[in-house]
Scaffold this active site. Structure first.
Site, PDB file in Angstrom:
ATOM      1  N   ARG A  80       0.835  -1.195   0.000  1.00  0.00           N
ATOM      2  CA  ARG A  80       0.000   0.000   0.000  1.00  0.00           C
ATOM      3  C   ARG A  80       0.876   1.253   0.000  1.00  0.00           C
ATOM      4  NH1 ARG A  80      -1.837   0.830   4.332  1.00  0.00           N
ATOM      5  NH2 ARG A  80      -1.161  -0.974   5.514  1.00  0.00           N
ATOM      6  N   TYR A 209      -1.485  -3.500  -6.965  1.00  0.00           N
ATOM      7  CA  TYR A 209      -1.221  -4.290  -5.770  1.00  0.00           C
ATOM      8  C   TYR A 209      -2.290  -4.188  -4.679  1.00  0.00           C
ATOM      9  CZ  TYR A 209       1.159  -6.894  -2.279  1.00  0.00           C
ATOM     10  OH  TYR A 209       1.458  -7.870  -1.370  1.00  0.00           O
ATOM     11  N   GLY A 211      -4.143  -3.725  -1.424  1.00  0.00           N
ATOM     12  CA  GLY A 211      -5.004  -2.676  -0.893  1.00  0.00           C
ATOM     13  C   GLY A 211      -5.148  -1.462  -1.801  1.00  0.00           C
ATOM     14  N   LYS A 218      -9.622  -2.465   1.472  1.00  0.00           N
ATOM     15  CA  LYS A 218      -9.354  -1.321   2.337  1.00  0.00           C
ATOM     16  C   LYS A 218     -10.128  -0.075   1.884  1.00  0.00           C
ATOM     17  CE  LYS A 218      -7.172  -3.892   4.883  1.00  0.00           C
ATOM     18  NZ  LYS A 218      -5.830  -4.186   5.288  1.00  0.00           N
ATOM     19  N   HIS A 238     -10.652  -2.596  11.313  1.00  0.00           N
ATOM     20  CA  HIS A 238      -9.542  -3.443  10.834  1.00  0.00           C
ATOM     21  C   HIS A 238      -9.315  -4.554  11.856  1.00  0.00           C
ATOM     22  CE1 HIS A 238      -5.067  -3.545   9.298  1.00  0.00           C
ATOM     23  NE2 HIS A 238      -5.830  -4.363   8.610  1.00  0.00           N
ATOM     24  N   SER A 260      -1.468  -3.607  10.259  1.00  0.00           N
ATOM     25  CA  SER A 260      -1.075  -4.490   9.161  1.00  0.00           C
ATOM     26  C   SER A 260       0.171  -5.298   9.517  1.00  0.00           C
ATOM     27  CB  SER A 260      -0.798  -3.647   7.916  1.00  0.00           C
ATOM     28  OG  SER A 260      -1.954  -2.901   7.593  1.00  0.00           O
ATOM     29  N   ALA A 261       0.116  -6.575   9.170  1.00  0.00           N
ATOM     30  CA  ALA A 261       1.228  -7.499   9.420  1.00  0.00           C
ATOM     31  C   ALA A 261       1.601  -7.577  10.903  1.00  0.00           C
ATOM     32  CB  ALA A 261       2.444  -7.146   8.556  1.00  0.00           C
ATOM     33  N   CYS A 262       0.591  -7.532  11.772  1.00  0.00           N
ATOM     34  CA  CYS A 262       0.827  -7.654  13.215  1.00  0.00           C
ATOM     35  C   CYS A 262       0.076  -8.832  13.826  1.00  0.00           C
ATOM     36  CB  CYS A 262       0.474  -6.363  13.927  1.00  0.00           C
ATOM     37  SG  CYS A 262       1.645  -5.038  13.558  1.00  0.00           S
ATOM     38  N   GLY A 263      -0.356  -9.788  13.003  1.00  0.00           N
ATOM     39  CA  GLY A 263      -0.827 -11.041  13.565  1.00  0.00           C
ATOM     40  C   GLY A 263      -2.310 -11.350  13.518  1.00  0.00           C
ATOM     41  N   LYS A 264      -3.110 -10.624  12.725  1.00  0.00           N
ATOM     42  CA  LYS A 264      -4.547 -10.919  12.680  1.00  0.00           C
ATOM     43  C   LYS A 264      -4.820 -12.282  12.042  1.00  0.00           C
ATOM     44  CE  LYS A 264      -5.643  -7.122  10.535  1.00  0.00           C
ATOM     45  NZ  LYS A 264      -4.272  -6.617  10.537  1.00  0.00           N
ATOM     46  N   THR A 265      -4.252 -12.528  10.858  1.00  0.00           N
ATOM     47  CA  THR A 265      -4.510 -13.801  10.182  1.00  0.00           C
ATOM     48  C   THR A 265      -4.102 -14.961  11.089  1.00  0.00           C
ATOM     49  OG1 THR A 265      -4.110 -12.743   8.054  1.00  0.00           O
ATOM     50  CG2 THR A 265      -4.035 -15.150   8.094  1.00  0.00           C
ATOM     51  N   ASP A 287      -9.355  -9.923   8.704  1.00  0.00           N
ATOM     52  CA  ASP A 287      -8.821  -8.586   8.422  1.00  0.00           C
ATOM     53  C   ASP A 287      -9.822  -7.452   8.661  1.00  0.00           C
ATOM     54  OD1 ASP A 287      -6.478  -7.118   7.463  1.00  0.00           O
ATOM     55  OD2 ASP A 287      -7.666  -6.625   5.699  1.00  0.00           O
ATOM     56  N   ASN A 374       6.411  -8.479   1.978  1.00  0.00           N
ATOM     57  CA  ASN A 374       4.958  -8.319   1.912  1.00  0.00           C
ATOM     58  C   ASN A 374       4.346  -9.233   0.843  1.00  0.00           C
ATOM     59  OD1 ASN A 374       2.480  -7.125   2.762  1.00  0.00           O
ATOM     60  ND2 ASN A 374       2.536  -5.715   1.009  1.00  0.00           N
ATOM     61  N   ARG A 376       2.172 -12.162  -0.614  1.00  0.00           N
ATOM     62  CA  ARG A 376       0.847 -12.518  -0.093  1.00  0.00           C
ATOM     63  C   ARG A 376       0.284 -13.749  -0.779  1.00  0.00           C
ATOM     64  NH1 ARG A 376      -1.707  -8.873   3.950  1.00  0.00           N
ATOM     65  NH2 ARG A 376      -0.051  -7.355   4.283  1.00  0.00           N
ATOM     66  N   ASP A 502       0.207 -20.180  21.380  1.00  0.00           N
ATOM     67  CA  ASP A 502       0.224 -19.876  22.813  1.00  0.00           C
ATOM     68  C   ASP A 502      -0.546 -18.596  23.148  1.00  0.00           C
ATOM     69  OD1 ASP A 502       1.661 -22.057  24.121  1.00  0.00           O
ATOM     70  OD2 ASP A 502       3.328 -21.470  22.810  1.00  0.00           O
ATOM     71  N   ASN A 503      -0.885 -17.817  22.145  1.00  0.00           N
ATOM     72  CA  ASN A 503      -1.711 -16.629  22.415  1.00  0.00           C
ATOM     73  C   ASN A 503      -3.071 -17.024  22.992  1.00  0.00           C
ATOM     74  OD1 ASN A 503       0.328 -14.939  21.535  1.00  0.00           O
ATOM     75  ND2 ASN A 503      -0.417 -14.862  19.422  1.00  0.00           N
TER      76      ASN A 503
END
Ligand code: GTP
Ligand code: SPV
Ligand code: MN
Length: 591
Positions: A80, A209, A211, A218, A238, A260-265, A287, A374, A376, A502-503
């Site tokens: 993005r 590309y 987003g 988005k 988000h 973004s890219a902090c663990g949602k998926t 997402d 990035n 995907r 473990d989360n």
């Protein structure tokens, strides 16, 4: 929502409103052909073959990755572009300091000039789509016009795309978000992602590309939808949506906002650790989350998307086995590397080795990572082993907890609970996170990213915070609000918390807080578990590390509070006073 079946009507005649818009766009962009997408498997096959013939797409190893393909974007078009993304509201103040703003008339003139004749020699694809289950009153429709077949393939996976969506648009009297996209020449100097919230329209030029180009995601489901949601009394966020069933059979849904890219998926499809038998995890979304106040006064969530556009690097059987298994068939990979046996490869995959990098060069470590950081995958949600039919429930799923989080090597503890909704809104507004490869620009720089919506809120953050407070006031049973940080680092730069599966240990504590069963200690910033409140059975972690993860350092937090105060000040009079009241009380408790 009933839509009249019109299987015998030519697709271009289903909605006169869409047809007249298509005609006006075609008159300006001058395509050689117009193709109305019906979303059929035959159409997908044809588009794939066309792209393969043009060498813009290639099949992967048919034995090990059946129906999988690789696409490459232009090397200068891999993420993005926040600096080229604009909110074009009539008043600059309405876009707010959280957005780039351009006067709508100026933006239209600029875009009209770029679009003039831009589709000569190309096909104009009309992509009708529905964000959300086709029969949900919470869903919203749009039409993307694009000259990229790659975009059509992605939209076909990520949204309910085709005839049914167009039928819903016609049934709703032609109300839809108009998204116009052209890849142009992929010139970064002629690239803009423009949003006109008051016109419910999007204009994107010069990028193919993610987003920037898949306008349902988005651009529509967050920037335009957040604006619409404010006027209609709901929230477009988000957030991932995940269902968690404990061994006693209690099922709760939580929605989590991480940048973004902090663990949602990863969190959305986590696999419980071996020492937590009996837990089950169901992915509703990874997402985007649209939250509505239900008739019972609770928050109900739908996932407007039908697929995942996920970060490939780091995905392995160890970190995210569900994702790893999900992308072995019928998956579109973008900017990954390839092995000698024509299988996809990326950093952190844990096996094999790259032969060709993401720029199709023979792999040479001197050129940097083999896969773009990035890179995907695009894949239908139904291929996820943790898929649940609830993702199709028109009513959505009820939300028991909302979780905010960021990627912070220091300061933010593993988890804390906000005292109530109003405090939770401050916690969400205060989210800070290190920037990632999901957007072009420096990586690893800490910035405020309120509710993980900094790049995605279609209006002034000050008004957005007030809207969050207003929603809370209307909820009879507001969910509890938490903050997490999986990314605390030690002196050696290693993550202190094992993360991934473990989360669930942290989520278990949250759900026990919701049920009123788990203990906590009150601190200045909120309620934290004591080490004994967390289920750490079977986890090899030193008690000192747990102490560190659950510590609140007064000095660091005093600085943090001062920084948050400055940040809120950026939104001037639009920042609700209630936010300052909450911040004052945190400051007082810090002493
Ligand atoms: P977007 O699709 O950009 O919105 O990203 P996302 O929030 O869905 O992030 P995703 O789950 O794809 O994770 C991004 C990166 O963070 C991947 O490389 C993951 O392996 C890594 N990651 C995810 N969860 C954890 C975790 O709990 N701990 C650590 N250390 N890394 C994680
Ligand atoms: C993100 O950047 O948060 C994504 C990927 O989910 S993109 O679709 O490119 O926005
Ligand atoms: Mn995202």
């Amino acid at each position: 929502m009933a839509t009249a079946p019109s299987a015998f009507k030519p697709i271009a005649e289903i909605s006169p409103d869409v047809a007249s818009w298509v005609a006006s766009v075609a008159a300006a962009t001058l395509p050689d052909r117009i193709h109305w997408c019906d979303g059929s498997p035959a159409e997908t096959a044809r588009l794939r073959n066309e792209l393969i013939a043009r060498k813009e797409l290639a099949p992967l190893n048919e034995k090990t990755f059946p129906d999988c393909h690789i696409a490459y974007s232009h090397p200068s078009d891999v993420a993005r572009v926040e600096h080229l993304t604009f909110i074009c509201s009539k008043n600059k103040e309405d876009a707010g300091p959280n957005n780039n703003w351009m006067d709508p008339a100026e933006a239209h003139a600029k875009m009209d000039a770029l679009y003039r004749g831009c589709m000569k020699g190309r096909t104009l694809y009309v992509v009708p789509y529905c964000m959300g289950p086709i029969d949900s009153p919470y869903s919203r429709c749009g039409v993307e016009i694009t000259d990229s077949a790659y975009v059509v393939l992605n939209m076909g996976i990520m949204t309910r795309m085709g005839r049914q969506a167009l039928e819903r648009i016609a049934a709703e009297g032609g109300k839809f978000v108009r998204g116009l996209h052209s890849i142009g020449e992929l010139d970064p100097n002629r690239r803009f992602i423009m949003h006109f919230p008051e016109e419910l329209s999007i204009q994107s030029f010069g990028s193919g590309y993610g987003g920037n180009a898949l306008l349902g995601k988005k651009c529509h489901a967050l920037r335009i939808a957040s604006y619409q949601a404010r006027t209609e009394g709901w929230l477009a966020e988000h957030m991932l949506i995940v269902g968690l069933k404990n061994p006693q059979g209690e099922l709760h849904y939580v929605a989590c906002a991480f940048p973004s890219a902090c663990g949602k998926t990863n969190l959305a499809m986590l696999i419980p650790p071996a020492s937590m038998p009996g837990w089950e995890v169901f992915t509703v979304g990874d997402d985007i989350c649209w939250l509505q106040i239900g008739p019972d006064g609770r928050l109900w969530a739908i996932n407007p998307e039908s697929g995942y556009f996920g970060v490939a690097p780091g995905t392995s059987p160890k970190t995210n086995k569900n994702a790893f298994d999900m992308i072995r068939k019928d998956t579109l990979f973008t900017n990954v590397a390839l092995t000698a046996s024509n299988e996809p490869w990326w950093e952190g995959i844990g096996a094999g080795e790259p032969s060709t990098d993401w720029q199709r060069r023979p792999y040479d470590p001197k050129n940097g990572p083999a896969a773009h950081p990035n890179a995907r995958f695009t894949v239908s949600a139904v291929h996820n082993p943790a898929y649940t039919k609830e993702a199709e429930n028109p009513k959505g799923v009820p939300i028991s907890a909302l979780v905010f989080g960021g990627r912070r090597r220091e300061i933010a503890p593993l988890v804390y609970e906000a005292r109530d909704w109003q405090h939770g809104v401050l916690v969400g507004a205060s989210v800070a996170s290190e920037t990632t490869a999901a957007a072009t620009g420096a990586v690893g720089v800490v910035r405020r990213d309120s509710m993980a919506m900094k790049p995605f809120c279609g209006y002034n953050f000050g008004d957005y915070f007030q809207h969050w407070l207003n929603i809370g006031a209307k909820l009879k049973q507001p969910p509890k609000i938490f903050h997490v940080n999986w990314f605390r680092q030690g002196q050696d730069g290693k993550f202190l918390w094992p993360g991934f599966g473990d989360n669930l240990r942290v989520l278990e504590w949250m759900l026990d807080r919701v049920a009123g069963r788990a203990g906590a200690q009150e601190t200045a910033i909120g309620n934290l578990p004591r080490p004994s409140d967390l289920n750490l059975d079977g986890l090899d972690i030193a008690p000192a590390v747990v102490e560190e993860l659950l510590s609140v350092k007064q000095d660091a937090w005093r600085k943090e509070v001062a920084d948050i105060r400055n940040y809120l000040g950026e939104y001037g009079a639009r920042t609700p006073q209630a936010m300052y009241a909450e911040l004052d009380s945190v400051e007082k408790r810090l002493g």
